[in-house]
Design a protein around this motif. Sequence first.
Motif, PDB file in Angstrom:
ATOM      1  N   THR A  22       0.840  -1.193   0.000  1.00  0.00           N
ATOM      2  CA  THR A  22       0.000   0.000   0.000  1.00  0.00           C
ATOM      3  C   THR A  22       0.881   1.252   0.000  1.00  0.00           C
ATOM      4  O   THR A  22       2.064   1.199   0.340  1.00  0.00           O
ATOM      5  N   SER A  23       0.306   2.363  -0.379  1.00  0.00           N
ATOM      6  CA  SER A  23       1.029   3.633  -0.390  1.00  0.00           C
ATOM      7  C   SER A  23       0.155   4.695   0.260  1.00  0.00           C
ATOM      8  O   SER A  23      -1.060   4.543   0.392  1.00  0.00           O
ATOM      9  N   GLU A  24       0.776   5.798   0.667  1.00  0.00           N
ATOM     10  CA  GLU A  24       0.022   6.890   1.278  1.00  0.00           C
ATOM     11  C   GLU A  24      -0.947   7.504   0.277  1.00  0.00           C
ATOM     12  O   GLU A  24      -2.046   7.918   0.629  1.00  0.00           O
ATOM     13  N   GLY A  25      -0.519   7.545  -0.993  1.00  0.00           N
ATOM     14  CA  GLY A  25      -1.375   8.118  -2.026  1.00  0.00           C
ATOM     15  C   GLY A  25      -2.669   7.353  -2.199  1.00  0.00           C
ATOM     16  O   GLY A  25      -3.717   7.934  -2.492  1.00  0.00           O
ATOM     17  N   SER A  26      -2.606   6.037  -1.999  1.00  0.00           N
ATOM     18  CA  SER A  26      -3.787   5.205  -2.204  1.00  0.00           C
ATOM     19  C   SER A  26      -4.823   5.359  -1.099  1.00  0.00           C
ATOM     20  O   SER A  26      -5.915   4.810  -1.196  1.00  0.00           O
ATOM     21  N   LYS A  27      -4.498   6.114  -0.043  1.00  0.00           N
ATOM     22  CA  LYS A  27      -5.433   6.331   1.049  1.00  0.00           C
ATOM     23  C   LYS A  27      -6.214   7.636   0.889  1.00  0.00           C
ATOM     24  O   LYS A  27      -7.096   7.944   1.675  1.00  0.00           O
ATOM     25  N   LYS A  28      -5.853   8.415  -0.140  1.00  0.00           N
ATOM     26  CA  LYS A  28      -6.518   9.691  -0.354  1.00  0.00           C
ATOM     27  C   LYS A  28      -7.818   9.498  -1.132  1.00  0.00           C
ATOM     28  O   LYS A  28      -7.975   8.547  -1.888  1.00  0.00           O
ATOM     29  N   ARG A  29      -8.726  10.435  -0.969  1.00  0.00           N
ATOM     30  CA  ARG A  29      -9.941  10.450  -1.766  1.00  0.00           C
ATOM     31  C   ARG A  29      -9.600  10.937  -3.183  1.00  0.00           C
ATOM     32  O   ARG A  29      -8.794  11.845  -3.358  1.00  0.00           O
ATOM     33  N   VAL A  30     -10.236  10.346  -4.159  1.00  0.00           N
ATOM     34  CA  VAL A  30     -10.074  10.773  -5.545  1.00  0.00           C
ATOM     35  C   VAL A  30     -11.390  11.399  -5.975  1.00  0.00           C
ATOM     36  O   VAL A  30     -12.415  10.714  -6.075  1.00  0.00           O
ATOM     37  N   PHE A  31     -11.364  12.712  -6.225  1.00  0.00           N
ATOM     38  CA  PHE A  31     -12.586  13.414  -6.581  1.00  0.00           C
ATOM     39  C   PHE A  31     -12.810  13.360  -8.091  1.00  0.00           C
ATOM     40  O   PHE A  31     -11.868  13.373  -8.879  1.00  0.00           O
ATOM     41  N   LEU A  32     -14.070  13.292  -8.469  1.00  0.00           N
ATOM     42  CA  LEU A  32     -14.451  13.110  -9.862  1.00  0.00           C
ATOM     43  C   LEU A  32     -14.812  14.441 -10.508  1.00  0.00           C
ATOM     44  O   LEU A  32     -15.199  15.400  -9.838  1.00  0.00           O
ATOM     45  N   SER A  33     -14.667  14.488 -11.826  1.00  0.00           N
ATOM     46  CA  SER A  33     -14.970  15.710 -12.562  1.00  0.00           C
ATOM     47  C   SER A  33     -16.470  15.800 -12.835  1.00  0.00           C
ATOM     48  O   SER A  33     -17.221  14.834 -12.635  1.00  0.00           O
ATOM     49  N   VAL A  34     -16.905  16.960 -13.318  1.00  0.00           N
ATOM     50  CA  VAL A  34     -18.313  17.153 -13.658  1.00  0.00           C
ATOM     51  C   VAL A  34     -18.727  16.172 -14.755  1.00  0.00           C
ATOM     52  O   VAL A  34     -19.834  15.611 -14.732  1.00  0.00           O
TER      53      VAL A  34
END
Length: 207
Positions: A22-34
């Motif tokens: 696992t990585s720290e980046g993979s724990k972040k939320r990924v927000f979607l575009s319009v």
Amino acid sequence: MDPSHPPTVQFISECYITPKPTSEGSKKRVFLSVWDLAILSLHYIQKGHLFAKPPSFDLTTFLHTLKHSLSLTLLHFYPLAGRLSTAKGEDGAGFTVFIDCENSPGARFVLASVDLTVAHILSPRDVPLIVQSFFDHDRAINHDGHGRSLLSIQVTELSDGVFLGFSMNHMVCDGTSFWNFLNTFSEIFRTNNHQNPISPRQPIHDR
């Protein structure tokens, strides 16, 4: 194949695959575009690959390598191991849909079998209806990603072949991103070595 008594797909097992390590980046939320949000009601992307079994084919070894390779691939494409989530905005007036990569069991991996040959799939003029059963998320829409995996791979063993059915949430990936994932997955599977850098262009998750 007797048209009056068509075979049925037998589902054998299922599990979930997560990125390793696992990585720290993979724990972040990924927000979607319009634009992503505009296709909530569209269907998942589905692509299938049919292979003839080589003489020395061993299903157990094949599945182990496939799962291991998927785990390494998800390290680069970690949003595919997440789930959609909807939260009320900070102002309380709206909602935000995002990919939750941390609170998810991972990508879904299914094993099935069917009493058919490769010829049964390729010989008819039209694709046989049973092929729909080779995809775990057949007819699912993108909004279903709140409860279903964003990526599912179903391995269906035929008597003389193997069908790999990929179902991927269209809000997370477009066609280009899908093939980038698939090419990376294939390369890692062939080398079975996560120390080698992947040749396709690295996915960019920051928007």
